[in-house]
Scaffold this active site. Structure first.
Site, short mmCIF file in Angstrom:
data_model
loop_
_atom_site.label_atom_id
_atom_site.label_comp_id
_atom_site.label_asym_id
_atom_site.label_seq_id
_atom_site.Cartn_x
_atom_site.Cartn_y
_atom_site.Cartn_z
N ASN A 9 0.87 -1.17 0.00
CA ASN A 9 0.00 0.00 0.00
C ASN A 9 0.91 1.22 0.00
O ASN A 9 1.44 1.59 1.04
CB ASN A 9 -0.90 -0.03 1.25
N TRP A 10 1.07 1.80 -1.19
CA TRP A 10 2.02 2.92 -1.31
C TRP A 10 1.50 4.19 -0.65
O TRP A 10 2.23 5.15 -0.47
CB TRP A 10 2.31 3.21 -2.79
N LYS A 11 0.20 4.23 -0.35
CA LYS A 11 -0.43 5.45 0.18
C LYS A 11 -0.12 6.62 -0.77
O LYS A 11 0.07 6.41 -1.97
CB LYS A 11 0.01 5.70 1.62
N HIS A 95 -9.76 1.33 4.09
CA HIS A 95 -8.54 1.48 4.91
C HIS A 95 -8.83 2.41 6.08
O HIS A 95 -9.62 3.35 5.95
CB HIS A 95 -7.40 2.04 4.04
N GLU A 97 -7.29 4.78 7.32
CA GLU A 97 -7.05 6.22 7.06
C GLU A 97 -8.26 6.83 6.35
O GLU A 97 -8.61 7.98 6.58
CB GLU A 97 -5.75 6.39 6.26
N GLU A 167 -6.04 -4.85 10.11
CA GLU A 167 -5.04 -3.84 10.41
C GLU A 167 -5.42 -3.11 11.70
O GLU A 167 -6.24 -2.17 11.67
CB GLU A 167 -4.95 -2.82 9.26
N GLY A 173 1.86 2.29 10.80
CA GLY A 173 2.84 3.38 10.70
C GLY A 173 3.46 3.77 12.03
O GLY A 173 4.13 4.79 12.14
N SER A 212 2.79 -2.12 10.44
CA SER A 212 4.21 -2.19 10.77
C SER A 212 4.83 -3.56 10.51
O SER A 212 5.67 -4.04 11.28
CB SER A 212 4.46 -1.76 12.22
P1 PGA Z 1 2.42 0.27 7.70
O1 PGA Z 1 1.00 0.52 6.98
O2 PGA Z 1 2.96 -1.02 7.17
O3 PGA Z 1 3.25 1.46 7.31
O4 PGA Z 1 2.15 0.22 9.17
C1 PGA Z 1 0.11 -0.54 6.74
C2 PGA Z 1 -1.14 -0.02 6.08
O5 PGA Z 1 -1.61 1.08 6.44
O6 PGA Z 1 -1.71 -0.67 5.17
#
Ligand code: PGA
Length: 250
Positions: A9-11, A95, A97, A167, A173, A212
């Site tokens: 997931n490059w965001k 997601h 976010e 998640e 993150g 993470s």
């Molecule tokens: P992360 O993000 O690996 O940087 O914790 C995972 C995600 O949000 O899909």
């Protein structure tokens, strides 16, 4: 046997130059020496670049969001049909976010799952609890509601065509990963929730862990019986790290 599936997931990261370097490094570094299914989920403008660099390889590409609508006056939105035209195979839906920053509700996420499935794409349905929800002992209740919204809107059959990503919001993150035991317990809960509707669909359901995941913890997480790979944020932007994580999903 369920396949292992690792998605990046490059965001909102990347550039034409950085993506090209990353994708070329993944293609060269992975070669054919891995067993997992692999996908990178890029920002919309870079999907054509992914298509041109990855076509014919074993690495699939996908998007990070899609509209619940097919078409219409929805300024700034992108439909699942458009994503299909650019060769996407997967679409991340719900997601945390998007739930936290863009107000996506369980109901809206369910509508998006349905729109993505209608285009024969594979939703990566994200579920997970916030820290305060874990600490107050309602993590399973929260995740149960997130799953039930999709079950009631789309039906159990939808779970034969999607992937779930567990998640925990407190692990995204933050560098604070769920322990393999903590993650396994929730994955077993998710599979059980689906099994109450259809045991065969539950048995075949791919459930990724995300939050993470790094080269140093991936193998232990992926060794758990109900963890079928990972959704990788930060580490998916570093070619050597992503390659190591993919190899850990043997
Ligand atoms: P992360 O993000 O690996 O940087 O914790 C995972 C995600 O949000 O899909």
């Amino acid at each position: 046997m369920r396949r292992k599936f690792v998605a990046g997931n490059w965001k909102m990261h990347g550039s034409l130059a950085a993506n090209e370097a990353l994708l070329r490094a993944l293609l060269a570094g992975l070669g054919n020496g891995y067993a997992a299914e692999v996908c990178v989920c890029a920002p919309f403008p870079y999907l054509a670049q992914c298509a041109s660099l990855l076509a014919g390889s074993r690495i699939a590409w996908g998007a990070q969001n899609a509209s619940q609508h097919d078409h219409g006056a929805y300024t700034g939105e992108v439909s699942a049909a458009m994503l299909r035209e650019f060769g996407c195979r997967h679409v991340i839906v719900g997601h945390s976010e998007r739930r936290a920053l863009y107000g996506e509700t369980d109901g809206l996420v369910a509508e998006k799952v349905s729109a993505v499935l209608a285009q024969s794409l594979v939703p990566i349905l994200c579920v997970g609890e916030r820290l305060e929800e874990r600490e107050s002992g309602v993590a399973e209740q929260v995740i149960g509601h997130q799953l039930d919204a999709v079950l009631s809107h789309c039906g159990i059959g939808a779970f034969a065509g999607l992937v779930v990503a567990y998640e925990p919001v407190w692990a995204i993150g933050t560098g604070r990963t769920a322990t393999p035991e903590q993650a396994q317990a929730v994955h077993a809960f998710i599979r059980g929730r689906i099994a109450a509707h259809d045991a065969a669909i539950a048995q075949a359901l791919v459930i990724q862990y995300g939050g993470s995941v790094k080269p140093g913890n991936a193998a232990q997480l992926f060794a758990q019986p109900d963890i079928d790979g990972g959704l990788i944020g930060g580490a998916s932007l570093v070619a050597e790290d992503f390659i190591e994580i993919v190899r850990a999903a043997a």
